[in-house]
Design an enzyme around this catalytic site. Structure first.
Site, PDB file in Angstrom:
ATOM      1  N   ASP A   1       0.826  -1.212  -0.094  1.00 15.44           N
ATOM      2  CA  ASP A   1       0.092   0.061  -0.133  1.00 15.44           C
ATOM      3  C   ASP A   1       1.006   1.306   0.063  1.00 15.44           C
ATOM      4  O   ASP A   1       0.502   2.177   0.658  1.00 15.44           O
ATOM      5  CB  ASP A   1      -0.835  -0.076   1.220  1.00 15.44           C
ATOM      6  CG  ASP A   1      -1.932  -1.088   1.147  1.00 15.44           C
ATOM      7  OD1 ASP A   1      -1.832  -1.958   0.172  1.00 15.44           O
ATOM      8  OD2 ASP A   1      -2.857  -1.278   2.166  1.00 15.44           O
TER       9      ASP A   1
ATOM     10  N   GLU B   1      -4.681  -0.753  -1.322  1.00 13.60           N
ATOM     11  CA  GLU B   1      -5.823  -0.989  -0.731  1.00 13.60           C
ATOM     12  C   GLU B   1      -6.934   0.003  -1.444  1.00 13.60           C
ATOM     13  O   GLU B   1      -6.576   0.922  -1.646  1.00 13.60           O
ATOM     14  CB  GLU B   1      -5.885  -0.548   0.879  1.00 13.60           C
ATOM     15  CG  GLU B   1      -7.284  -0.435   1.594  1.00 13.60           C
ATOM     16  CD  GLU B   1      -7.307  -0.300   2.845  1.00 13.60           C
ATOM     17  OE1 GLU B   1      -6.085   0.164   3.463  1.00 13.60           O
ATOM     18  OE2 GLU B   1      -8.060   0.093   3.599  1.00 13.60           O
TER      19      GLU B   1
ATOM     20  N   LYS C   1      -6.717  -4.983  -3.050  1.00 13.03           N
ATOM     21  CA  LYS C   1      -7.325  -5.486  -1.980  1.00 13.03           C
ATOM     22  C   LYS C   1      -8.614  -4.838  -1.492  1.00 13.03           C
ATOM     23  O   LYS C   1      -8.046  -3.488  -1.065  1.00 13.03           O
ATOM     24  CB  LYS C   1      -6.282  -5.967  -0.863  1.00 13.03           C
ATOM     25  CG  LYS C   1      -5.643  -4.945  -0.334  1.00 13.03           C
ATOM     26  CD  LYS C   1      -4.262  -5.420   0.550  1.00 13.03           C
ATOM     27  CE  LYS C   1      -3.632  -4.408   1.229  1.00 13.03           C
ATOM     28  NZ  LYS C   1      -4.133  -3.624   2.355  1.00 13.03           N
TER      29      LYS C   1
ATOM     30  N   LYS D   1      -7.617  -4.757   5.000  1.00 20.08           N
ATOM     31  CA  LYS D   1      -6.278  -4.523   5.383  1.00 20.08           C
ATOM     32  C   LYS D   1      -5.258  -5.504   5.149  1.00 20.08           C
ATOM     33  O   LYS D   1      -4.045  -5.243   4.906  1.00 20.08           O
ATOM     34  CB  LYS D   1      -6.247  -4.222   6.919  1.00 20.08           C
ATOM     35  CG  LYS D   1      -7.180  -2.969   7.215  1.00 20.08           C
ATOM     36  CD  LYS D   1      -7.174  -1.728   6.461  1.00 20.08           C
ATOM     37  CE  LYS D   1      -8.003  -0.704   7.368  1.00 20.08           C
ATOM     38  NZ  LYS D   1      -8.162   0.645   6.325  1.00 20.08           N
TER      39      LYS D   1
ATOM     40  N   CYS E   1      -1.936  -2.258   7.903  1.00 19.54           N
ATOM     41  CA  CYS E   1      -1.847  -3.372   6.897  1.00 19.54           C
ATOM     42  C   CYS E   1      -0.854  -4.185   6.820  1.00 19.54           C
ATOM     43  O   CYS E   1      -0.753  -5.336   6.333  1.00 19.54           O
ATOM     44  CB  CYS E   1      -2.182  -2.416   5.409  1.00 19.54           C
ATOM     45  SG  CYS E   1      -3.774  -1.939   5.253  1.00 19.54           S
TER      46      CYS E   1
HETATM   47  N1  TIU Z   1      -2.520   0.475   4.384  1.00 20.07           N
HETATM   48  C1  TIU Z   1      -3.149   0.784   5.469  1.00 20.07           C
HETATM   49  O1  TIU Z   1      -2.285   0.393   6.501  1.00 20.07           O
HETATM   50  N2  TIU Z   1      -4.164   1.140   5.607  1.00 20.07           N
HETATM   51  C2  TIU Z   1      -4.793   2.054   6.549  1.00 20.07           C
HETATM   52  O2  TIU Z   1      -5.887   2.370   6.463  1.00 20.07           O
HETATM   53  N3  TIU Z   1      -3.635   2.314   7.478  1.00 20.07           N
HETATM   54  C3  TIU Z   1      -3.895   3.420   8.455  1.00 20.07           C
HETATM   55  O3  TIU Z   1      -2.867   3.466   9.225  1.00 20.07           O
HETATM   56  N4  TIU Z   1      -5.100   3.974   8.839  1.00 20.07           N
END
Ligand code: TIU
Length: 225
Positions: A26, A74, A131, A134, A164
Site C-alpha cells: 500500500d 488498498e 485488496k 487491510k 496493513c
Molecule cells: N494500508 C493501510 O495501512 N491502511 C490504513 O488504513 N492504515 C492506517 O494506518 N490507517
C-alpha cells in the site's frame, strides 16, 4: 538455490532467495500524499516518507537478483459494492471513502490517489494486488500466486506498520509463510505504533515473524553468488 544469511530479530536467518518474494504494501498516494485517505483520517502523512528511500533500495536489489516483487493497493470499486458500509461511514462525509478529493475519489480504484507513488512504481512484469481490506490475503489471489511460484518466505515492506503490514503478516503466518518484516521500509502515522507493531511480530521467539533493517538484507543480497 541462492541462499543468503543475515542477522535478524529474534534470531539470524538463512533464506533461499528463489523461494522468496518482496511484498510492498500500500505505498499509495492516498496514504503518503496530502489530500488522500491517510490525511482524511486525521493523520500527518509526512510521517510515512521515511520508508520511501529504504523501500526503493530494497526494490532495486530485489529486481537486480530476480526476486519476485508484488505490490498491493488498498481500495474499492467505484460503486463501493466491495466496501463494508461500516468502513465507508467512518469519519467526515466530505472526506470519507468515495468522496472527491484533490487526487480523485478517496481510496477508489482507478483514481490518481489510489495508485502507487512514482518512486516505487511497479514494473509491468510485477503483479499488483488490489485488496478491499487491510490484509493482502483477504479476497485476493495472493496466496494462489505465491503457491504457484513456490514461495515460502515473504520480505514485507510498506505502510502502515500496525495496520496493513501487521494484518498481512498475521494472515501470511497462519497460511504457513515465513515473514521477514523490513523495519525501516515500514512506517506509521504513529511512531509508537510502528515500534510496537514491530515488537509484536518478533516477540515470543518471532510469534508472527522476524524483523530486520534493510541494511543487513541489502548487504547479503549484494554478496549473493
Ligand atoms: N494500508 C493501510 O495501512 N491502511 C490504513 O488504513 N492504515 C492506517 O494506518 N490507517
Amino acid at each position: 538455490m541462492h541462499s543468503i544469511k543475515f542477522p535478524a530479530e529474534p534470531a539470524p536467518l538463512s533464506v533461499d532467495v528463489d523461494k522468496s518474494a518482496l511484498i510492498i504494501i500500500d505505498m499509495q498516494r492516498d496514504f503518503l500524499e496530502p489530500g488522500g485517505f491517510g490525511e482524511a483520517l486525521g493523520n500527518d502523512v509526512s510521517r510515512l516518507q521515511a520508508a520511501v528511500a529504504p523501500c526503493r533500495a530494497v526494490l532495486d536489489a530485489a529486481r537486480h537478483v530476480g526476486m519476485l516483487v508484488i505490490h498491493t493497493r488498498e481500495g474499492h470499486r467505484p460503486d463501493l459494492t466491495d466496501a463494508p458500509p461500516h468502513k465507508v461511514e467512518r469519519g467526515d462525509p466530505a472526506t470519507r471513502i468515495g468522496a472527491p478529493g484533490p487526487m480523485g475519489r478517496i481510496l477508489v480504484r482507478g483514481e490518481p490517489g489510489h495508485d502507487i507513488i512514482p518512486e516505487l512504481y511497479p514494473l509491468p512484469s510485477e503483479p499488483v494486488i488490489d485488496k478491499p481490506g487491510k490484509g493482502a490475503f483477504y479476497q485476493t489471489d495472493l496466496e494462489l500466486m505465491l503457491k504457484n511460484r513456490g514461495i515460502d518466505t515473504l520480505f514485507v515492506a510498506g505502510v502502515t506498520t500496525e495496520v496493513c503490514v501487521n494484518t498481512t503478516v498475521r494472515e501470511a503466518n497462519d497460511r504457513g509463510f515465513r515473514c521477514i518484516v523490513l523495519s525501516d521500509c515500514c512506517a506509521s502515522y504513529f511512531p509508537e505504533f510502528h515500534q510496537m507493531g514491530l515488537a509484536m511480530i518478533k516477540a515470543q521467539g518471532g510469534i508472527f515473524g522476524s524483523v530486520v533493517g534493510s541494511g543487513p538484507l541489502l548487504s547479503s543480497l549484494a554478496g549473493m553468488s
